[in-house]
Every structure is written in structure tokens, then in C-alpha cells.
Design an enzyme around this catalytic site. Structure first.
Site, PDB file in Angstrom:
ATOM      1  N   ASN A   1      -7.820  -5.694  -6.803  1.00  0.00           N
ATOM      2  CA  ASN A   1      -7.244  -4.772  -5.820  1.00  0.00           C
ATOM      3  C   ASN A   1      -6.169  -3.951  -6.529  1.00  0.00           C
ATOM      4  OD1 ASN A   1      -5.986  -3.514  -3.696  1.00  0.00           O
ATOM      5  ND2 ASN A   1      -5.133  -5.388  -2.799  1.00  0.00           N
ATOM      6  N   TRP A   2      -6.483  -2.674  -6.755  1.00  0.00           N
ATOM      7  CA  TRP A   2      -5.551  -1.837  -7.513  1.00  0.00           C
ATOM      8  C   TRP A   2      -4.394  -1.335  -6.645  1.00  0.00           C
ATOM      9  CZ3 TRP A   2      -9.217   1.849 -10.805  1.00  0.00           C
ATOM     10  CH2 TRP A   2      -9.985   1.054 -11.664  1.00  0.00           C
ATOM     11  N   LYS A   3      -4.463  -1.549  -5.365  1.00  0.00           N
ATOM     12  CA  LYS A   3      -3.417  -1.102  -4.429  1.00  0.00           C
ATOM     13  C   LYS A   3      -3.114   0.403  -4.648  1.00  0.00           C
ATOM     14  CE  LYS A   3      -1.753  -5.793  -4.441  1.00  0.00           C
ATOM     15  NZ  LYS A   3      -0.698  -6.724  -4.118  1.00  0.00           N
TER      16      LYS A   3
ATOM     17  N   HIS B   1      -5.740  -7.368   4.319  1.00  0.00           N
ATOM     18  CA  HIS B   1      -4.784  -7.703   3.264  1.00  0.00           C
ATOM     19  C   HIS B   1      -3.385  -7.852   3.872  1.00  0.00           C
ATOM     20  CE1 HIS B   1      -2.299  -7.447  -0.307  1.00  0.00           C
ATOM     21  NE2 HIS B   1      -3.379  -7.814  -0.975  1.00  0.00           N
TER      22      HIS B   1
ATOM     23  N   GLU C   1      -0.597  -6.896   2.966  1.00  0.00           N
ATOM     24  CA  GLU C   1       0.231  -5.677   2.977  1.00  0.00           C
ATOM     25  C   GLU C   1      -0.164  -4.765   4.135  1.00  0.00           C
ATOM     26  OE1 GLU C   1      -0.485  -4.732  -1.115  1.00  0.00           O
ATOM     27  OE2 GLU C   1       0.660  -6.520  -1.671  1.00  0.00           O
TER      28      GLU C   1
ATOM     29  N   GLU D   1      -5.069 -15.821   0.770  1.00  0.00           N
ATOM     30  CA  GLU D   1      -3.968 -15.298  -0.030  1.00  0.00           C
ATOM     31  C   GLU D   1      -2.638 -15.700   0.605  1.00  0.00           C
ATOM     32  OE1 GLU D   1      -5.201 -11.783  -2.553  1.00  0.00           O
ATOM     33  OE2 GLU D   1      -4.817 -10.950  -0.586  1.00  0.00           O
TER      34      GLU D   1
ATOM     35  N   GLY E   1       2.040 -11.141  -5.631  1.00  0.00           N
ATOM     36  CA  GLY E   1       2.932 -10.260  -6.381  1.00  0.00           C
ATOM     37  C   GLY E   1       4.281 -10.888  -6.690  1.00  0.00           C
TER      38      GLY E   1
ATOM     39  N   SER F   1      -1.026 -14.043  -7.459  1.00  0.00           N
ATOM     40  CA  SER F   1      -0.528 -14.191  -8.840  1.00  0.00           C
ATOM     41  C   SER F   1      -1.495 -14.921  -9.767  1.00  0.00           C
ATOM     42  CB  SER F   1       0.850 -14.869  -8.843  1.00  0.00           C
ATOM     43  OG  SER F   1       1.773 -14.084  -8.105  1.00  0.00           O
TER      44      SER F   1
ATOM     45  N   GLY G   1      -4.417  -8.899  -7.870  1.00  0.00           N
ATOM     46  CA  GLY G   1      -3.617  -7.682  -7.726  1.00  0.00           C
ATOM     47  C   GLY G   1      -3.101  -7.225  -9.081  1.00  0.00           C
ATOM     48  N   GLY G   2      -1.890  -7.627  -9.413  1.00  0.00           N
ATOM     49  CA  GLY G   2      -1.219  -7.169 -10.637  1.00  0.00           C
ATOM     50  C   GLY G   2      -2.069  -7.254 -11.898  1.00  0.00           C
TER      51      GLY G   2
HETATM   52  C1  PEP Z   1      -3.263  -9.231  -3.867  1.00  0.00           C
HETATM   53  O1  PEP Z   1      -2.525  -8.304  -3.592  1.00  0.00           O
HETATM   54  O2  PEP Z   1      -4.320  -9.401  -3.259  1.00  0.00           O
HETATM   55  C2  PEP Z   1      -2.809 -10.123  -4.932  1.00  0.00           C
HETATM   56  C3  PEP Z   1      -3.362 -11.307  -5.023  1.00  0.00           C
HETATM   57  O3  PEP Z   1      -1.823  -9.671  -5.755  1.00  0.00           O
HETATM   58  P1  PEP Z   1      -1.240 -10.423  -7.061  1.00  0.00           P
HETATM   59  O4  PEP Z   1      -2.419 -10.909  -7.866  1.00  0.00           O
HETATM   60  O5  PEP Z   1      -0.446  -9.378  -7.774  1.00  0.00           O
HETATM   61  O6  PEP Z   1      -0.403 -11.555  -6.557  1.00  0.00           O
END
Ligand code: PEP
Length: 252
Positions: free
Chosen positions: A9-11, A97, A99, A169, A175, A215, A236-237
């Protein structure tokens, strides 16, 4: 057999040139990768979807949207309809998600409508949910997760789950650099599968892929993915770096 899936997920990151570059790097590394059975998905921002679809066309990498409206069309300024996604070759959408829930007020009822629309359009859904830190601290994580799943998904027929991937999640791990331990992930994934099994039967529950997100990095992916009810990750990251992302794919 349920699939192993790693989705990035590039957000709200990467302009057009960065998106094309990252997509091509991921496609190239996935091609070289020895892992055959894992489905690899990347989710750029809406404006870059079409170009990323083109950039990955000849590869095994699939492209997903990060969100979608529930309506077919109409007066919803700034929104994107399912038919628009399909018309540019996008067949998968991430819904729910944390967010979207936290910053855009998306609740279970709205998400149920979005899921319905996606399924009516024969799209695949990566459905996200998870507890916040306060819930975990007070031992309510299972209760919260169960209600998120029930409220948004349990009106569906069993057959709908062929098009649904679940992504657990824990919000406190997204994040933050803090990851659920492999045991915490496994315990929750087993609970999710049991919740599905109680409602739809073991056959359905066994076929649904359940991803962990929060993460995940190359350094912890092997241990998390080794758990029997963890079928992959929503990243994500670490998905913003092709080498790290494909190292996570290779963790299987
Ligand atoms: C996400 O936003 O779905 C996520 C898991 O982010 P991260 O890997 O950065 O925690």
C-alpha cells in the site's frame, strides 16, 4: 487452497515518475524471485493507477486501488467509482484501511456498502480491520475485530468470500515500527478464521487468505509468515522500496 499474498500500500506517496520507476523495479525483482506461488499486489494512488497498470502489464504484479466509492456514478465530488477502476484494468480494491476509518470517518456500515459494490462489479477486495492500542490494552481486541468483520461482511453469502482477502492490521502497529509478535498475529488470525468458520463453515474459512499488516519488514517477515494462519502481508512503509518489498515477498 488459499493463496499467499503480499500487497504493498503506497498510500499518498510517489508522483508519476516515482510510481512508474518503483512499479518497474518491483516487477523486475519479482521476475527474478524464486517464489512462485505468491500473489504480488501494489496499490499506488488513484492518479497513477493507469500508468502503473501499463508499467506492470507484462509482469505477474497486480495493481489495486486504495479505496473506492460505493456508488456507480453521480454527484460525489472527488470520488472514484468501481467502473472507473475496472475501465483502466484495476480489479482489486483495498477497503477499510485504518487511515480511511480514522481520518475520513469510514465506518462499518459504509464499508459494507463499498464491499457490496465491489463484489457486484466482480472485483477482489482486500478488507482491512484491527484494534487500536486502547482495545489491546484492555483485552478487547477480539471483540473489536469480531464486530468489524461481522458488521461489514456477515450479510454476505458464503460464495462472496472467493473474492475477499482479509487484512488484520492492529492500528498500534501501523507505521509505528512496532509489530505484533508472530504469536499475537497467529492468535488473532486463528480467531478470525474461527469466527468465519462459525458463520460459514470450515471449508469457507480455510479458503480465505488472511494477511497481517503493521510494520512488516524484511527482518521480521519470515517469522510472521511462518505462522499457519498468516497467509501474507499488507505492507506500508517497506513497500516504498522495491528491494525491501520483494525481500518480504521472498520471505515465503
Ligand atoms: C499499512 O498501512 O497497511 C501498513 C501496514 O503500514 P506499515 O507497514 O508502514 O506499518
Amino acid at each position: 487452497m488459499r493463496k499467499n499474498i503480499v500487497a504493498g500500500n503506497w498510500k499518498m506517496n510517489n508522483d508519476l515518475s516515482a510510481s512508474k520507476k518503483l512499479a518497474k523495479q518491483v516487477a523486475k525483482l519479482v521476475k527474478k524471485s524464486k517464489v512462485k506461488g505468491t500473489k504480488v499486489i501494489i496499490a499506488p494512488t488513484f492518479v497513477n493507477l493507469e500508468r502503473v497498470v501499463k508499467a506492470t502489464k507484462k509482469s505477474k504484479v497486480k495493481v489495486a486501488a486504495q479505496n473506492m466509492h460505493f456508488a456507480e456514478s453521480g454527484a460525489f465530488t472527488g470520488e472514484i467509482a468501481p467502473g472507473m477502476l475496472k475501465s483502466i484494468g484495476v480489479k482489486t480494491v483495498i477497503l477499510g484501511h485504518s487511515e480511511r476509518r480514522e481520518y475520513f470517518g469510514e465506518d462499518d456500515a459504509l464499508l459494507a456498502k463499498k464491499v457490496d459494490t465491489a463484489l457486484q462489479h466482480n472485483m477482489d477486495v482486500i478488507f482491512c480491520f484491527g484494534e487500536v492500542l486502547e482495545d489491546r490494552k484492555s483485552g478487547k481486541q477480539e471483540q473489536v475485530v469480531e464486530s468489524q468483520i461481522k458488521n461489514a461482511l456477515f450479510h454476505l453469502e458464503a460464495a462472496a468470500f472467493k473474492n475477499i482477502v482479509l487484512a488484520y492490521e492492529p492500528v498500534w502497529a501501523i507505521g509505528t515500527g512496532e509489530t505484533a509478535s508472530p504469536e499475537q498475529a497467529q492468535d488473532m488470525h486463528a480467531f478470525i478464521r474461527k469466527t468465519l468458520s462459525d458463520k460459514y463453515g470450515a471449508n469457507v474459512a480455510d479458503e480465505v487468505s488472511i494477511l497481517y499488516g503493521g510494520s512488516v519488514k524484511p527482518a521480521n517477515a519470515v517469522e510472521i509468515f511462518s505462522k499457519p494462519d498468516v497467509d501474507g502481508g499488507l505492507i506500508g512503509g517497506a513497500a516504498l522500496n522495491a528491494e525491501d518489498f520483494v525481500a518480504i515477498v521472498n520471505a515465503f
